[in-house]
Design an enzyme around this catalytic site. Structure first.
Site, short mmCIF file in Angstrom:
data_model
loop_
_atom_site.label_atom_id
_atom_site.label_comp_id
_atom_site.label_asym_id
_atom_site.label_seq_id
_atom_site.Cartn_x
_atom_site.Cartn_y
_atom_site.Cartn_z
N ASN A 131 0.86 -1.19 0.00
CA ASN A 131 0.00 0.00 0.00
C ASN A 131 0.90 1.25 0.00
O ASN A 131 1.69 1.43 0.93
CB ASN A 131 -0.90 -0.04 1.24
CG ASN A 131 -1.84 1.14 1.31
OD1 ASN A 131 -1.44 2.27 1.07
ND2 ASN A 131 -3.09 0.89 1.64
N HIS A 165 1.02 6.13 1.90
CA HIS A 165 1.81 7.01 2.75
C HIS A 165 3.03 7.61 2.05
O HIS A 165 3.66 8.52 2.59
CB HIS A 165 2.18 6.30 4.05
CG HIS A 165 0.96 6.05 4.89
ND1 HIS A 165 0.05 7.04 5.18
CD2 HIS A 165 0.46 4.92 5.44
CE1 HIS A 165 -0.95 6.53 5.90
NE2 HIS A 165 -0.72 5.25 6.05
N HIS A 215 -5.40 3.98 -2.12
CA HIS A 215 -6.73 4.41 -1.67
C HIS A 215 -6.96 5.86 -2.09
O HIS A 215 -6.24 6.75 -1.62
CB HIS A 215 -6.79 4.26 -0.14
CG HIS A 215 -8.11 4.58 0.48
ND1 HIS A 215 -8.32 4.42 1.83
CD2 HIS A 215 -9.29 5.03 -0.04
CE1 HIS A 215 -9.57 4.76 2.12
NE2 HIS A 215 -10.17 5.14 1.01
N ARG A 240 -9.05 8.64 -1.41
CA ARG A 240 -10.06 9.02 -0.41
C ARG A 240 -10.90 10.17 -0.93
O ARG A 240 -10.44 10.99 -1.72
CB ARG A 240 -9.37 9.43 0.89
CG ARG A 240 -8.65 8.29 1.59
CD ARG A 240 -8.12 8.76 2.93
NE ARG A 240 -9.22 9.02 3.83
CZ ARG A 240 -9.54 8.23 4.86
NH1 ARG A 240 -8.83 7.17 5.15
NH2 ARG A 240 -10.56 8.53 5.63
N ARG A 250 -6.72 13.21 0.70
CA ARG A 250 -5.69 13.67 1.65
C ARG A 250 -4.30 13.15 1.31
O ARG A 250 -3.32 13.73 1.74
CB ARG A 250 -6.06 13.30 3.07
CG ARG A 250 -5.86 11.87 3.43
CD ARG A 250 -6.06 11.63 4.90
NE ARG A 250 -7.41 11.95 5.31
CZ ARG A 250 -8.02 11.40 6.36
NH1 ARG A 250 -7.38 10.52 7.10
NH2 ARG A 250 -9.24 11.72 6.68
N GLU A 300 -8.42 0.82 -3.39
CA GLU A 300 -9.26 0.92 -2.19
C GLU A 300 -10.15 2.12 -2.34
O GLU A 300 -9.67 3.22 -2.70
CB GLU A 300 -8.37 1.18 -0.97
CG GLU A 300 -7.97 -0.05 -0.22
CD GLU A 300 -7.28 0.33 1.07
OE1 GLU A 300 -7.68 1.31 1.73
OE2 GLU A 300 -6.31 -0.34 1.40
N THR A 329 -8.02 4.16 7.80
CA THR A 329 -9.27 3.41 7.86
C THR A 329 -9.36 2.72 9.22
O THR A 329 -8.48 1.95 9.58
CB THR A 329 -9.29 2.34 6.74
OG1 THR A 329 -8.89 2.98 5.53
CG2 THR A 329 -10.66 1.75 6.57
N GLU A 378 -11.26 -8.79 2.97
CA GLU A 378 -9.96 -8.47 3.56
C GLU A 378 -10.22 -8.34 5.05
O GLU A 378 -10.96 -7.44 5.49
CB GLU A 378 -9.38 -7.18 2.98
CG GLU A 378 -8.04 -6.86 3.64
CD GLU A 378 -7.28 -5.73 2.96
OE1 GLU A 378 -7.35 -5.61 1.73
OE2 GLU A 378 -6.62 -4.97 3.70
N HIS A 401 -3.87 -4.25 7.68
CA HIS A 401 -4.00 -3.10 8.57
C HIS A 401 -3.15 -3.31 9.82
O HIS A 401 -3.39 -4.22 10.59
CB HIS A 401 -5.45 -2.81 8.99
CG HIS A 401 -5.63 -1.39 9.43
ND1 HIS A 401 -6.09 -0.40 8.60
CD2 HIS A 401 -5.33 -0.80 10.61
CE1 HIS A 401 -6.10 0.74 9.26
NE2 HIS A 401 -5.64 0.53 10.47
#
Ligand code: PXP
Length: 248
Positions: free
Chosen positions: A7, A10, A47, A49, A53, A74, A105, A155, A196
């Site tokens: 992922n 970040h 993701h 969003r 962000r 995502e 999340t 998931e 996660h």
């Protein structure tokens, strides 16, 4: 074999900390795709969003063009995101709940409460040959409800397991919840991914959970990349995942 989806949200979080509102900046999510894939990642997860962000619209299209493995997109189940997914054509979509106030999340989707809306999204995405997974807490009711939506994958949210790392009894009970959920999903013909809060200390513990297909891991890999580089961070995580499922 246990697959690793990296992922890269970040990477964009770090860029936005300095370059928000600008059309350029570093670090570059597309470069992260290249390095993660070169190091052996089986897929890339990002993701988009609603509040943009971290990953921006321009990023998700550039990521789509760069990904050579599989793109797991995502998204929240909203008309805007369904429209983007149908045009983006990721190999997979993971439906997640979105709450503007959360840092990341936080909980799983309420499939029980939103069964019709989720079934509609799963049908629309499935018809476009996009593999759908639902990000859910390890809760039998949510897994049974998933079966009714026609989604081929879940998931499992591993956040509670990750948070219990210093409490052995709690960690064991969270692992048992995850393992029972994976068994139930398997018995219903649903494929199992997880993610996660997984990191270099707790990922190996996930071997207690059967039937896993893929782990989606972001924060710990991007964090480790600051000191050792992204390729090395991905290789180290793949090394920890090696040997799944354990013999016996
Ligand atoms: N899976 C899902 C559905 C997520 O929302 C996230 C966080 O963006 C992850 C996996 C990865 O979590 P982490 O960044 O803690 O590894």
């Amino acid at each position: 074999m246990l697959r690793l989806g990296v992922n890269i949200d970040h990477v964009a979080t770090l860029r936005q900390a300095r370059y928000r509102g600008l059309d350029h900046g570093e670090p570059c999510p597309v470069e992260a795709v290249r390095q993660a894939e070169a190091a052996g990642a089986h897929g890339i997860t990002a993701h988009l969003r609603e509040d943009r962000r971290h990953i921006l619209d321009r990023d998700i299209w550039a990521i789509r063009n760069a990904v050579q493995t599989r793109l797991n997109f995502e998204m929240a189940n909203t008309p805007e995101m369904i429209d983007i997914a149908l045009r983006l054509k990721p190999e997979a979509v993971c439906l997640v709940p979105e709450n503007r106030a959360e840092v990341t999340t936080e909980g799983g989707l309420d499939v029980v409460g939103q069964a019709n809306a989720i079934a509609g999204a799963a049908a629309t995405l499935g018809q476009a040959s996009i593999e759908v997974s639902l990000f859910i807490d390890p809760d039998p009711a949510q897994i049974e409800a998933t079966a009714g939506t026609g989604s081929p994958f879940i998931e499992l949210h591993t956040g509670a397991y990750a948070e219990a790392h210093s409490d052995e009894a709690k960690r064991a009970s969270e692992l048992e919840r995850l393992a029972k959920s994976a068994e139930l999903a398997k018995s219903l013909g649903i494929g199992v991914n997880a993610g996660h809060g997984l990191n270099y200390k707790n990922t190996r513990g996930i071997f207690a959970v059967p039937h896993l297909n893929e782990l989606n891991i972001g924060h710990s890999i991007v964090s480790r990349a600051v000191t050792v580089g992204l390729g090395q961070a991905v290789r180290e995580m793949l090394g920890l995942m090696d040997g799944y499922p354990p013999a016996g």
